[in-house]
Design an enzyme around this catalytic site. Structure first.
Site, PDB file in Angstrom:
ATOM      1  N   GLY A  43      -2.713  -7.062   4.902  1.00 44.58           N
ATOM      2  CA  GLY A  43      -3.957  -6.534   5.429  1.00 44.58           C
ATOM      3  C   GLY A  43      -4.627  -7.410   6.465  1.00 44.58           C
ATOM      4  O   GLY A  43      -5.152  -6.908   7.471  1.00 44.58           O
TER       5      GLY A  43
ATOM      6  N   GLY B 248      -8.618  -5.736   2.032  1.00 46.87           N
ATOM      7  CA  GLY B 248      -7.478  -5.563   2.935  1.00 46.87           C
ATOM      8  C   GLY B 248      -7.750  -4.530   4.013  1.00 46.87           C
ATOM      9  O   GLY B 248      -8.898  -4.156   4.279  1.00 46.87           O
ATOM     10  N   ASP B 249      -6.681  -4.057   4.637  1.00 43.34           N
ATOM     11  CA  ASP B 249      -6.796  -3.114   5.748  1.00 43.34           C
ATOM     12  C   ASP B 249      -7.038  -1.674   5.294  1.00 43.34           C
ATOM     13  O   ASP B 249      -7.592  -0.861   6.044  1.00 43.34           O
ATOM     14  CB  ASP B 249      -5.497  -3.135   6.576  1.00 43.34           C
ATOM     15  CG  ASP B 249      -4.283  -2.818   5.708  1.00 43.34           C
ATOM     16  OD1 ASP B 249      -4.041  -3.554   4.732  1.00 43.34           O
ATOM     17  OD2 ASP B 249      -3.589  -1.810   5.972  1.00 43.34           O
TER      18      ASP B 249
ATOM     19  N   THR C  19       0.829  -1.206   0.000  1.00 46.02           N
ATOM     20  CA  THR C  19       0.000   0.000   0.000  1.00 46.02           C
ATOM     21  C   THR C  19       0.865   1.258   0.000  1.00 46.02           C
ATOM     22  O   THR C  19       1.918   1.278   0.613  1.00 46.02           O
ATOM     23  CB  THR C  19      -0.778   0.009   1.332  1.00 46.02           C
ATOM     24  OG1 THR C  19      -1.391  -1.244   1.480  1.00 46.02           O
ATOM     25  CG2 THR C  19      -1.781   1.119   1.392  1.00 46.02           C
TER      26      THR C  19
ATOM     27  N   GLY D  18       1.325  -3.246   4.882  1.00 47.67           N
ATOM     28  CA  GLY D  18       1.690  -4.612   5.250  1.00 47.67           C
ATOM     29  C   GLY D  18       0.566  -5.549   4.874  1.00 47.67           C
ATOM     30  O   GLY D  18      -0.354  -5.160   4.144  1.00 47.67           O
TER      31      GLY D  18
ATOM     32  N   ARG E 212     -11.513 -10.072  -2.100  1.00 45.69           N
ATOM     33  CA  ARG E 212     -10.797  -9.934  -0.826  1.00 45.69           C
ATOM     34  C   ARG E 212     -10.654  -8.442  -0.469  1.00 45.69           C
ATOM     35  O   ARG E 212     -10.397  -7.606  -1.318  1.00 45.69           O
ATOM     36  CB  ARG E 212      -9.433 -10.583  -0.956  1.00 45.69           C
ATOM     37  CG  ARG E 212      -8.509 -10.426   0.238  1.00 45.69           C
ATOM     38  CD  ARG E 212      -7.548  -9.287   0.055  1.00 45.69           C
ATOM     39  NE  ARG E 212      -6.521  -9.246   1.084  1.00 45.69           N
ATOM     40  CZ  ARG E 212      -5.654  -8.248   1.223  1.00 45.69           C
ATOM     41  NH1 ARG E 212      -5.684  -7.230   0.408  1.00 45.69           N
ATOM     42  NH2 ARG E 212      -4.764  -8.277   2.177  1.00 45.69           N
TER      43      ARG E 212
HETATM   44  N1  GLY Z   1      -1.988  -3.511   2.945  1.00 42.30           N
HETATM   45  C1  GLY Z   1      -2.597  -3.811   1.728  1.00 42.30           C
HETATM   46  C2  GLY Z   1      -3.459  -4.962   1.751  1.00 42.30           C
HETATM   47  O1  GLY Z   1      -3.223  -5.923   2.468  1.00 42.30           O
HETATM   48  O2  GLY Z   1      -4.416  -4.942   1.037  1.00 42.30           O
END
Ligand code: GLY
Length: 277
Positions: free
Chosen positions: A214, A191-192, A162, A212, A189
């Protein structure tokens, strides 16, 4: 002092930091939110980074992207958006121009089109190459199952995860993130990055963004838990403590600003740029 900080994702080599310093110089504006958005736009438009045009492919070869912006008291994000040039701008429009905070999938794409965002192909040769490499490993039996695939996945291969930016300008805070996710994700999916408290948080006391894997960042609600400790000890210590909770095999990076401090810290390489004025 006003400050804008950018990061190119955990795993991005420090040799990219001069590029990000230039982007910080170029993106800085009179307000915090404009500065973080323009910072992320520059990284989304640069194929080197895993966001916007440089995003990685999902297991079905699609490219679905997540992005978010946050200011104290307001938040906007897009989840699994496709075929737009700058997901972070759409995330801002969700916050500023829609009655919602989060839009996902085809609804996010439709919203973007209604606002005039053109259909834009974000697939690159880099994404194709990475996809083919991972598929070859699966076919060769080097990676057998999805869980094993996650363990085998070396974030350093990504040239970043990211991208994100935080700013404190004239006492105002803002944060922005954008990502192509982690290869090789299932379609759908999340992520964070587009989840407030996980990959991004901003309030009256500061702004925090993370990079990192997610799934691990979500489980730890990383950005809110860092924000929540602001003022209890030096910011650098808070960030280091929280990152040390992750398993060593899970690289994580954070950039954060408070009223009187800032922190740039990652458990692996992470390119960053800073502009103070
Ligand atoms: N940090 C990005 C993701 O895991 O989507």
């Amino acid at each position: 002092m006003n400050i804008l900080i950018l990061h190119g994702g955990v795993g991005s080599p420090g040799t990219l930091s001069p590029v990000l310093n230039k982007y910080a110089e170029k993106a800085v504006k009179k307000n915090a939110i404009g500065s973080v958005i323009d910072s992320v736009v520059l990284m989304e438009d640069d194929e080197t980074f895993n966001a916007g045009k440089g995003s990685y492919m999902r297991i079905d070869r699609s490219v679905q992207m997540d992005a978010a912006v946050m200011i104290p008291g307001n938040f906007g994000s897009v989840v699994n958006i496709e075929n737009v040039k700058n997901p972070v701008r759409v995330a801002y429009d969700v916050m500023a121009r829609s009655p919602h905070n989060i839009l996902s999938g085809d609804g996010a794409v439709k919203f973007a089109r209604l606002l005039g965002y053109d259909d834009y192909n974000v697939k690159t040769e880099k994404a194709e190459k990475k996809y083919n490499e991972i598929i070859a490993k699966i076919k060769n039996g080097e990676i057998k199952e999805f869980d094993e695939m996650k363990k085998n996945f070396d974030i350093n291969d990504l040239i970043g995860d990211t991208v994100g930016a935080v700013a404190r300008i004239d006492g105002e805070f803002a944060a922005a993130v954008s990502t192509g996710g982690t290869p090789l994700m299932l379609r759908g999916r999340v992520g964070d990055s587009p989840l407030p408290g996980s990959g991004i948080y901003c309030g009256e006391n500061g702004a925090v963004v993370a990079t990192g894997i997610g799934e691990e960042i979500i489980k730890k609600q990383l950005c809110y838990r860092i924000y929540n400790e602001i003022g209890k000890m030096p910011l650098e210590q808070i960030v280091k403590n929280k990152i040390s909770e992750f398993d060593i095999s899970v690289p994580v990076g954070v950039i954060a600003v408070t009223r009187d401090e800032y922190s740039i810290y990652a458990s692996k390489d992470m390119a960053y740029g800073v502009k103070t004025f």
